[in-house]
Design a protein around this motif. Structure first.
Motif, PDB file in Angstrom:
ATOM      1  N   LYS A  37       4.727   4.176  -4.035  1.00 22.23           N
ATOM      2  CA  LYS A  37       4.506   5.121  -2.935  1.00 22.23           C
ATOM      3  C   LYS A  37       3.208   4.794  -2.207  1.00 22.23           C
ATOM      4  O   LYS A  37       3.154   4.821  -0.976  1.00 22.23           O
ATOM      5  CB  LYS A  37       4.468   6.555  -3.464  1.00 22.23           C
ATOM      6  CG  LYS A  37       5.814   7.085  -3.872  1.00 22.23           C
ATOM      7  CD  LYS A  37       5.700   8.492  -4.423  1.00 22.23           C
ATOM      8  CE  LYS A  37       7.026   8.962  -4.975  1.00 22.23           C
ATOM      9  NZ  LYS A  37       6.929  10.299  -5.571  1.00 22.23           N
ATOM     10  N   LYS A  38       2.166   4.481  -2.963  1.00 17.83           N
ATOM     11  CA  LYS A  38       0.891   4.126  -2.341  1.00 17.83           C
ATOM     12  C   LYS A  38       1.017   2.842  -1.531  1.00 17.83           C
ATOM     13  O   LYS A  38       0.451   2.732  -0.435  1.00 17.83           O
ATOM     14  CB  LYS A  38      -0.202   3.986  -3.409  1.00 17.83           C
ATOM     15  CG  LYS A  38      -0.604   5.302  -4.020  1.00 17.83           C
ATOM     16  CD  LYS A  38      -1.657   5.120  -5.099  1.00 17.83           C
ATOM     17  CE  LYS A  38      -1.985   6.452  -5.742  1.00 17.83           C
ATOM     18  NZ  LYS A  38      -2.965   6.312  -6.829  1.00 17.83           N
ATOM     19  N   LEU A  39       1.749   1.878  -2.070  1.00 20.87           N
ATOM     20  CA  LEU A  39       1.969   0.634  -1.345  1.00 20.87           C
ATOM     21  C   LEU A  39       2.731   0.904  -0.051  1.00 20.87           C
ATOM     22  O   LEU A  39       2.369   0.389   1.011  1.00 20.87           O
ATOM     23  CB  LEU A  39       2.734  -0.369  -2.217  1.00 20.87           C
ATOM     24  CG  LEU A  39       3.146  -1.677  -1.539  1.00 20.87           C
ATOM     25  CD1 LEU A  39       1.931  -2.431  -1.011  1.00 20.87           C
ATOM     26  CD2 LEU A  39       3.937  -2.533  -2.516  1.00 20.87           C
ATOM     27  N   TYR A  43       1.285   0.212   3.667  1.00 20.85           N
ATOM     28  CA  TYR A  43       1.997  -0.689   4.569  1.00 20.85           C
ATOM     29  C   TYR A  43       2.368   0.023   5.868  1.00 20.85           C
ATOM     30  O   TYR A  43       2.205  -0.518   6.964  1.00 20.85           O
ATOM     31  CB  TYR A  43       3.245  -1.245   3.881  1.00 20.85           C
ATOM     32  CG  TYR A  43       4.035  -2.177   4.764  1.00 20.85           C
ATOM     33  CD1 TYR A  43       3.597  -3.479   4.976  1.00 20.85           C
ATOM     34  CD2 TYR A  43       5.195  -1.760   5.395  1.00 20.85           C
ATOM     35  CE1 TYR A  43       4.307  -4.350   5.804  1.00 20.85           C
ATOM     36  CE2 TYR A  43       5.910  -2.603   6.215  1.00 20.85           C
ATOM     37  CZ  TYR A  43       5.456  -3.899   6.422  1.00 20.85           C
ATOM     38  OH  TYR A  43       6.158  -4.742   7.248  1.00 20.85           O
ATOM     39  N   TYR A  44       2.848   1.239   5.743  1.00 19.38           N
ATOM     40  CA  TYR A  44       3.222   2.019   6.928  1.00 19.38           C
ATOM     41  C   TYR A  44       2.008   2.226   7.829  1.00 19.38           C
ATOM     42  O   TYR A  44       2.084   2.029   9.047  1.00 19.38           O
ATOM     43  CB  TYR A  44       3.832   3.362   6.508  1.00 19.38           C
ATOM     44  CG  TYR A  44       4.216   4.230   7.678  1.00 19.38           C
ATOM     45  CD1 TYR A  44       5.382   3.966   8.383  1.00 19.38           C
ATOM     46  CD2 TYR A  44       3.420   5.301   8.076  1.00 19.38           C
ATOM     47  CE1 TYR A  44       5.742   4.761   9.463  1.00 19.38           C
ATOM     48  CE2 TYR A  44       3.775   6.081   9.151  1.00 19.38           C
ATOM     49  CZ  TYR A  44       4.934   5.809   9.849  1.00 19.38           C
ATOM     50  OH  TYR A  44       5.297   6.573  10.927  1.00 19.38           O
ATOM     51  N   ALA A  45       0.893   2.624   7.232  1.00 15.92           N
ATOM     52  CA  ALA A  45      -0.327   2.839   8.018  1.00 15.92           C
ATOM     53  C   ALA A  45      -0.772   1.544   8.694  1.00 15.92           C
ATOM     54  O   ALA A  45      -1.179   1.548   9.864  1.00 15.92           O
ATOM     55  CB  ALA A  45      -1.436   3.390   7.126  1.00 15.92           C
ATOM     56  N   GLN A  57      -3.120  -4.871   0.501  1.00 20.01           N
ATOM     57  CA  GLN A  57      -3.214  -5.944  -0.486  1.00 20.01           C
ATOM     58  C   GLN A  57      -3.616  -5.397  -1.855  1.00 20.01           C
ATOM     59  O   GLN A  57      -3.073  -5.803  -2.881  1.00 20.01           O
ATOM     60  CB  GLN A  57      -4.202  -7.015  -0.025  1.00 20.01           C
ATOM     61  CG  GLN A  57      -4.231  -8.226  -0.921  1.00 20.01           C
ATOM     62  CD  GLN A  57      -2.888  -8.948  -1.024  1.00 20.01           C
ATOM     63  OE1 GLN A  57      -2.128  -9.020  -0.071  1.00 20.01           O
ATOM     64  NE2 GLN A  57      -2.595  -9.460  -2.193  1.00 20.01           N
ATOM     65  N   GLN A  58      -4.548  -4.452  -1.872  1.00 20.86           N
ATOM     66  CA  GLN A  58      -4.967  -3.849  -3.141  1.00 20.86           C
ATOM     67  C   GLN A  58      -3.809  -3.086  -3.784  1.00 20.86           C
ATOM     68  O   GLN A  58      -3.617  -3.138  -5.002  1.00 20.86           O
ATOM     69  CB  GLN A  58      -6.152  -2.910  -2.922  1.00 20.86           C
ATOM     70  CG  GLN A  58      -7.438  -3.630  -2.591  1.00 20.86           C
ATOM     71  CD  GLN A  58      -8.538  -2.678  -2.150  1.00 20.86           C
ATOM     72  OE1 GLN A  58      -8.296  -1.501  -1.879  1.00 20.86           O
ATOM     73  NE2 GLN A  58      -9.763  -3.190  -2.073  1.00 20.86           N
ATOM     74  N   VAL A  63       0.558  -2.901  -7.960  1.00 24.82           N
ATOM     75  CA  VAL A  63       1.972  -2.925  -8.357  1.00 24.82           C
ATOM     76  C   VAL A  63       2.250  -4.156  -9.215  1.00 24.82           C
ATOM     77  O   VAL A  63       2.905  -4.069 -10.259  1.00 24.82           O
ATOM     78  CB  VAL A  63       2.898  -2.888  -7.118  1.00 24.82           C
ATOM     79  CG1 VAL A  63       4.347  -3.170  -7.508  1.00 24.82           C
ATOM     80  CG2 VAL A  63       2.797  -1.548  -6.415  1.00 24.82           C
ATOM     81  N   GLU A  64       1.745  -5.297  -8.791  1.00 27.85           N
ATOM     82  CA  GLU A  64       1.964  -6.528  -9.551  1.00 27.85           C
ATOM     83  C   GLU A  64       1.334  -6.454 -10.948  1.00 27.85           C
ATOM     84  O   GLU A  64       1.926  -6.919 -11.922  1.00 27.85           O
ATOM     85  CB  GLU A  64       1.436  -7.723  -8.771  1.00 27.85           C
ATOM     86  CG  GLU A  64       2.282  -8.037  -7.546  1.00 27.85           C
ATOM     87  CD  GLU A  64       1.697  -9.115  -6.655  1.00 27.85           C
ATOM     88  OE1 GLU A  64       0.503  -9.441  -6.787  1.00 27.85           O
ATOM     89  OE2 GLU A  64       2.450  -9.628  -5.808  1.00 27.85           O
TER      90      GLU A  64
END
Length: 79
Positions: A37-39, A43-45, A57-58, A63-64
């Protein structure tokens, strides 16, 4: 009688261990979903012009890292 109690104790310990494992799996899945969700928000922002590519990127790295530690089972979940 002692044999019965020993078996009952072993079964209880086994059930407790299985329960703890399931709780750990659910917690890892929820943490992975939160990271996704944070990713997605980052990305949306970024795509809207109000986000920072470093934040995206963070979030991707988080996630990775989660996948490396816990597997990618949370990616298949739709809930």
């Amino acid at each position: 009688m002692a044999g019965f109690l020993d078996r009952a104790k072993e079964q209880a310990q086994s059930a407790l261990a299985q329960g703890k494992q399931k709780v750990d799996e659910v917690q890892a899945q929820r943490a992975g979903q939160d990271l996704l969700k944070k990713l997605g928000a980052a990305y949306y922002a970024e795509q809207r012009g109000s986000g920072d590519p470093r934040v995206t990127q963070q979030a991707l790295q988080a996630v990775e890292s989660h996948i490396a530690a816990n597997g990618d089972g949370f990616l298949q979940s739709s809930s």
